[in-house]
Motif scaffolding. Structure first.
Motif, PDB file in Angstrom:
ATOM      1  N   PRO A 306       0.813  -1.237   0.000  1.00 60.28           N
ATOM      2  CA  PRO A 306       0.000   0.000   0.000  1.00 60.28           C
ATOM      3  C   PRO A 306       0.834   1.269   0.000  1.00 60.28           C
ATOM      4  CG  PRO A 306      -0.890  -1.585   1.561  1.00 60.28           C
ATOM      5  CD  PRO A 306       0.422  -2.144   1.106  1.00 60.28           C
ATOM      6  N   ALA A 307       2.001   1.240   0.654  1.00 59.10           N
ATOM      7  CA  ALA A 307       2.854   2.434   0.687  1.00 59.10           C
ATOM      8  C   ALA A 307       3.377   2.753  -0.705  1.00 59.10           C
ATOM      9  CB  ALA A 307       4.015   2.220   1.659  1.00 59.10           C
ATOM     10  N   PRO A 320      -1.925  15.889  -5.075  1.00 60.53           N
ATOM     11  CA  PRO A 320      -1.414  14.863  -4.157  1.00 60.53           C
ATOM     12  C   PRO A 320      -1.742  15.174  -2.706  1.00 60.53           C
ATOM     13  CG  PRO A 320       0.372  16.267  -4.929  1.00 60.53           C
ATOM     14  CD  PRO A 320      -0.847  16.644  -5.728  1.00 60.53           C
ATOM     15  N   SER A 321      -1.927  14.107  -1.922  1.00 65.06           N
ATOM     16  CA  SER A 321      -2.196  14.303  -0.502  1.00 65.06           C
ATOM     17  C   SER A 321      -0.948  14.835   0.181  1.00 65.06           C
ATOM     18  CB  SER A 321      -2.624  12.981   0.136  1.00 65.06           C
ATOM     19  OG  SER A 321      -1.626  11.991  -0.045  1.00 65.06           O
ATOM     20  N   LYS A 322      -1.131  15.561   1.274  1.00 62.49           N
ATOM     21  CA  LYS A 322      -0.013  16.271   1.907  1.00 62.49           C
ATOM     22  C   LYS A 322       0.816  15.392   2.836  1.00 62.49           C
ATOM     23  CE  LYS A 322      -0.297  20.367   3.327  1.00 62.49           C
ATOM     24  NZ  LYS A 322      -0.623  21.545   4.162  1.00 62.49           N
ATOM     25  N   GLY A 323       0.337  14.207   3.177  1.00 63.66           N
ATOM     26  CA  GLY A 323       1.037  13.384   4.153  1.00 63.66           C
ATOM     27  C   GLY A 323       2.496  13.149   3.827  1.00 63.66           C
ATOM     28  N   LEU A 324       2.766  12.570   2.662  1.00 62.58           N
ATOM     29  CA  LEU A 324       4.144  12.280   2.259  1.00 62.58           C
ATOM     30  C   LEU A 324       4.925  13.562   2.023  1.00 62.58           C
ATOM     31  CD1 LEU A 324       6.380  10.310   1.361  1.00 62.58           C
ATOM     32  CD2 LEU A 324       5.438  10.453  -0.942  1.00 62.58           C
ATOM     33  N   LEU A 325       4.275  14.556   1.412  1.00 61.62           N
ATOM     34  CA  LEU A 325       4.974  15.814   1.109  1.00 61.62           C
ATOM     35  C   LEU A 325       5.485  16.467   2.390  1.00 61.62           C
ATOM     36  CD1 LEU A 325       2.585  17.386  -1.580  1.00 61.62           C
ATOM     37  CD2 LEU A 325       4.369  15.696  -1.875  1.00 61.62           C
ATOM     38  N   ASP A 326       4.630  16.563   3.390  1.00 60.49           N
ATOM     39  CA  ASP A 326       5.032  17.202   4.646  1.00 60.49           C
ATOM     40  C   ASP A 326       6.117  16.403   5.354  1.00 60.49           C
ATOM     41  OD1 ASP A 326       3.196  19.166   4.164  1.00 60.49           O
ATOM     42  OD2 ASP A 326       1.662  18.391   5.518  1.00 60.49           O
ATOM     43  N   LYS A 338      12.123  27.276  -1.368  1.00 56.38           N
ATOM     44  CA  LYS A 338      11.323  27.584  -2.555  1.00 56.38           C
ATOM     45  C   LYS A 338      11.421  26.489  -3.614  1.00 56.38           C
ATOM     46  CE  LYS A 338      11.401  32.620  -2.081  1.00 56.38           C
ATOM     47  NZ  LYS A 338      11.765  33.904  -2.701  1.00 56.38           N
ATOM     48  N   ARG A 339      12.413  25.623  -3.458  1.00 55.51           N
ATOM     49  CA  ARG A 339      12.552  24.475  -4.356  1.00 55.51           C
ATOM     50  C   ARG A 339      12.432  23.217  -3.498  1.00 55.51           C
ATOM     51  NH1 ARG A 339      11.793  24.956  -9.289  1.00 55.51           N
ATOM     52  NH2 ARG A 339      13.249  23.277  -9.783  1.00 55.51           N
ATOM     53  N   ASN A 340      11.208  22.748  -3.280  1.00 59.47           N
ATOM     54  CA  ASN A 340      11.006  21.566  -2.453  1.00 59.47           C
ATOM     55  C   ASN A 340      10.136  20.550  -3.192  1.00 59.47           C
ATOM     56  OD1 ASN A 340       8.446  22.653  -2.293  1.00 59.47           O
ATOM     57  ND2 ASN A 340       8.683  23.411  -0.198  1.00 59.47           N
ATOM     58  N   LEU A 341       9.774  19.464  -2.505  1.00 62.57           N
ATOM     59  CA  LEU A 341       9.078  18.363  -3.168  1.00 62.57           C
ATOM     60  C   LEU A 341       7.767  18.777  -3.849  1.00 62.57           C
ATOM     61  CD1 LEU A 341       8.957  15.386  -3.892  1.00 62.57           C
ATOM     62  CD2 LEU A 341       7.962  14.929  -1.633  1.00 62.57           C
ATOM     63  N   PRO A 342       6.889  19.560  -3.229  1.00 64.90           N
ATOM     64  CA  PRO A 342       5.665  19.969  -3.941  1.00 64.90           C
ATOM     65  C   PRO A 342       5.963  20.695  -5.251  1.00 64.90           C
ATOM     66  CG  PRO A 342       5.444  20.426  -1.594  1.00 64.90           C
ATOM     67  CD  PRO A 342       6.869  20.026  -1.811  1.00 64.90           C
TER      68      PRO A 342
END
Length: 594
Positions: A306-307, A320-326, A338-342
């Motif tokens: 599932p992961a 995309p959901s924020k869980g992994l991003l955060d 200013k240059r991050n995963l999102p």
């Protein structure tokens, strides 16, 4: 010599041949309401046109012990069963005139003697002719026995559509339709003995003509490692795991993308046109070196994790959901960067060629233990930054972005990262350099190419301008990417060129200046005044530019007049800014000032 035979039967004759079961490895009922409706409409048209017969296509049955296995044709036979059940319920309500048809419907649905005199009121004691996959079995049985069911699931949706279709008919119309269904609807049947490899026959049948979905073929191959009836527990496990993947990815296209992404991370580059064959060969090769069924069992477990499925959904979703991003931004210390995963996901979202590499990198983070989580996150962030810089630079400089040129290198790089556990291997700079045919990883060459570009693709222009502006905003302001548009400072239409006196010396044809990057800027939704007065000259536009929320657009208003010299000067400024924004990890000390 093979003992396979075939014949064409009436559908009613086929059902009366005995009992049927859907093999454990077949998918659950999967027809959409649209597919059900299409079949109903086709049958209705054939009846209205008074055709002598209606051919429903071919199915494949494997001889079993007192039962036939439906290796191909489950969806059609179950849908037809729902149709017979709907007619049976209607005839039961009109038993005085339709008792004979009620009996026929019962015989089609249940394994009962021809001389039995029971009706639908006694159906709870009858044995259904078809045994669907485990998930659908109870609901299907309830439907054909006339019981109420819930509201969820594709089988329920199909029943609702079929019931509405039948209940909308008048008595005479219903009788005609049922008689047509019993007497004129035909189906081709291929009988395969148990001595034959049913999976191989299935592939041969479906591999001719219209190309079968690669995902179904791969699933079919995976199931072929578990043919021992005594291995029912593992068979059920892998079937449920694969079904969960298909359910989570939701659409055939998204399932295909996930399977290809996963297997390229596992095995390296797999050509799209040969995806199934190459994947099957890789699985077989690995299975020979290991215990085949154990390898496949482990492989399916990894595929259905599932992961991993959620990770793919995150990198491929528009929202995309924020869980992994955060979690990633916190671990890598880039939450305020200013240059991050999102940002990387937004920039790379339109390029499927990067999916395996993004997936491989982020899966290293997802699977990292607490002890190495921060170091892995920082290394992955550096790789994603390099990847985004490379893809963006290529897209800005190429007349047409060609993913086929980059895909083998990206996929093989993903395979290398997946096969390693060392943090030191999380570096893709060398891999990018090997496919840098345009030499855009060199800042000087990138700037020179960007100065010559005619940015006719507004989507690329928007990515370029938005990225540069985001870096120029000193107050950390966040802008909505979808809430802005590209504005051509010198108007695109020659209707308005007359008032732009700064370009008099450039001749009468100003098209060469329109799509240079220096002539482009950003406006918000309310800032684009596409009227004659707004485009009359630069002086008319300046107040709008001065009031813009975008720093780069406010800078345009500082020019006294708009001229070819201003376009050239601003093009150079934006090109240097782009080199600064989309830089590479090994060039940290060589950033150019915008």
């Amino acid at each position: 010599m093979t003992q396979m035979t075939s014949e064409v039967l009436l559908v009613s004759q086929l059902f009366l041949k005995g009992r049927f079961t859907v093999p454990w490895h077949q998918r659950y009922y999967d027809w959409t309401v649209e597919q059900v409706t299409e079949l109903l409409i086709d049958l209705k048209e054939a009846l209205d046109e008074d055709r002598e017969s209606y051919f429903l296509g071919s199915i494949m049955l494997v001889a079993g012990e007192n039962v036939w296995e439906i290796n191909d044709g489950q969806q059609r036979l179950i849908t037809l069963s729902l149709l017979f059940a709907a007619f049976g319920r209607r005839f039961a309500r009109n038993r005085e005139t339709d008792a004979g048809r009620e009996m026929l419907a019962l015989r089609v649905l249940f394994d009962r003697p021809a001389n039995a005199v029971t009706n639908f009121d006694d159906a709870t004691r009858e044995v259904p002719r078809i045994e669907p996959p485990r998930q659908d079995r109870s609901r299907f049985t309830q439907i054909i026995r006339g019981r109420d069911i819930g509201t969820n699931g594709k089988l329920t949706s199909a029943w609702t559509e079929v019931a509405l279709f039948v209940n909308a008919m008048g008595a005479h119309e219903m009788q005609k339709f049922f008689d047509f269904l019993m007497q004129k609807v035909e189906i081709g049947v291929l009988y395969v003995p148990q001595t034959e490899d049913a999976n191989a026959v299935f592939e041969a049948l479906n591999g001719r003509g219209k190309r079968l979905d690669d995902v179904d073929l791969i699933r079919n191959h995976l199931y072929s490692y578990f043919t021992d009836p005594g291995d029912s527990e593992r068979r059920a496990t892998i079937h449920e795991q694969l079904e969960s993947v298909l359910s989570t990815t939701r659409t055939p296209t998204r399932s295909q993308e996930y399977f290809r992404c996963f297997f390229q991370c596992k095995y390296g580059y797999l050509q799209k046109k040969r995806f199934y064959r190459d994947t099957r060969a890789k699985i077989r090769d690995t299975g020979r070196r290991q215990s085949g069924d154990k390898h496949v069992y482990s492989l399916v477990h990894e595929l259905a994790n599932p992961a991993s499925v959620e990770l793919f959904r995150t990198i491929s979703a528009t929202n995309p959901s924020k869980g992994l991003l955060d979690a990633f931004c916190t671990a890598s210390g880039t939450s305020r960067n200013k240059r991050n995963l999102p940002v990387f996901i937004r920039e790379l979202g339109g390029y499927k060629v990067v999916q395996p590499l993004m997936f491989a990198l982020l899966r290293r983070f997802v699977e990292a233990g607490d002890q190495h989580r921060r170091s892995v996150a920082k290394a992955v962030h550096r790789c994603l930054s390099d990847l985004s810089s490379f893809v963006m630079r290529v897209s800005f400089c190429e007349v047409k972005f060609e993913p086929s040129r980059l895909e083998p290198s990206f996929a093989n790089c993903a395979g290398r990262i997946t096969g390693s556990t060392k943090v030191t291997d999380l570096d893709i700079k060398t891999d990018l350099e090997e496919c840098d045919d345009l030499l855009i990883m060199d800042d000087t060459r990138f700037i020179a190419r960007l100065l010559d570009v005619q940015m006719t693709d507004t989507r690329r222009a928007k990515r370029l301008l938005f990225g540069i502006n985001s870096q120029q905003e000193r107050e950390g302001r966040a802008f909505d990417y979808d809430g802005c548009s590209v504005e051509h400072i010198l108007p695109q239409s020659k209707t308005y060129w007359l008032g732009w006196t700064g370009f008099k010396s450039a001749g009468s044809d100003l098209r060469d200046w329109i799509t240079r990057i220096g002539n482009l800027t950003l406006l918000g939704d309310s800032g684009n005044h596409a009227r004659h007065r707004f485009n009359a000259n630069f002086t008319a536009k300046k107040p709008v530019f001065e009031a813009s929320p975008f720093a780069m657009t406010r800078d345009v208003a500082k020019y006294e007049d708009w001229t070819p010299t201003a376009v050239i000067e601003r093009s150079g400024k934006l090109a240097r800014a782009a080199a600064h924004v989309w830089c590479f990890s090994a060039s940290d000390e060589r950033y150019l000032s915008p």
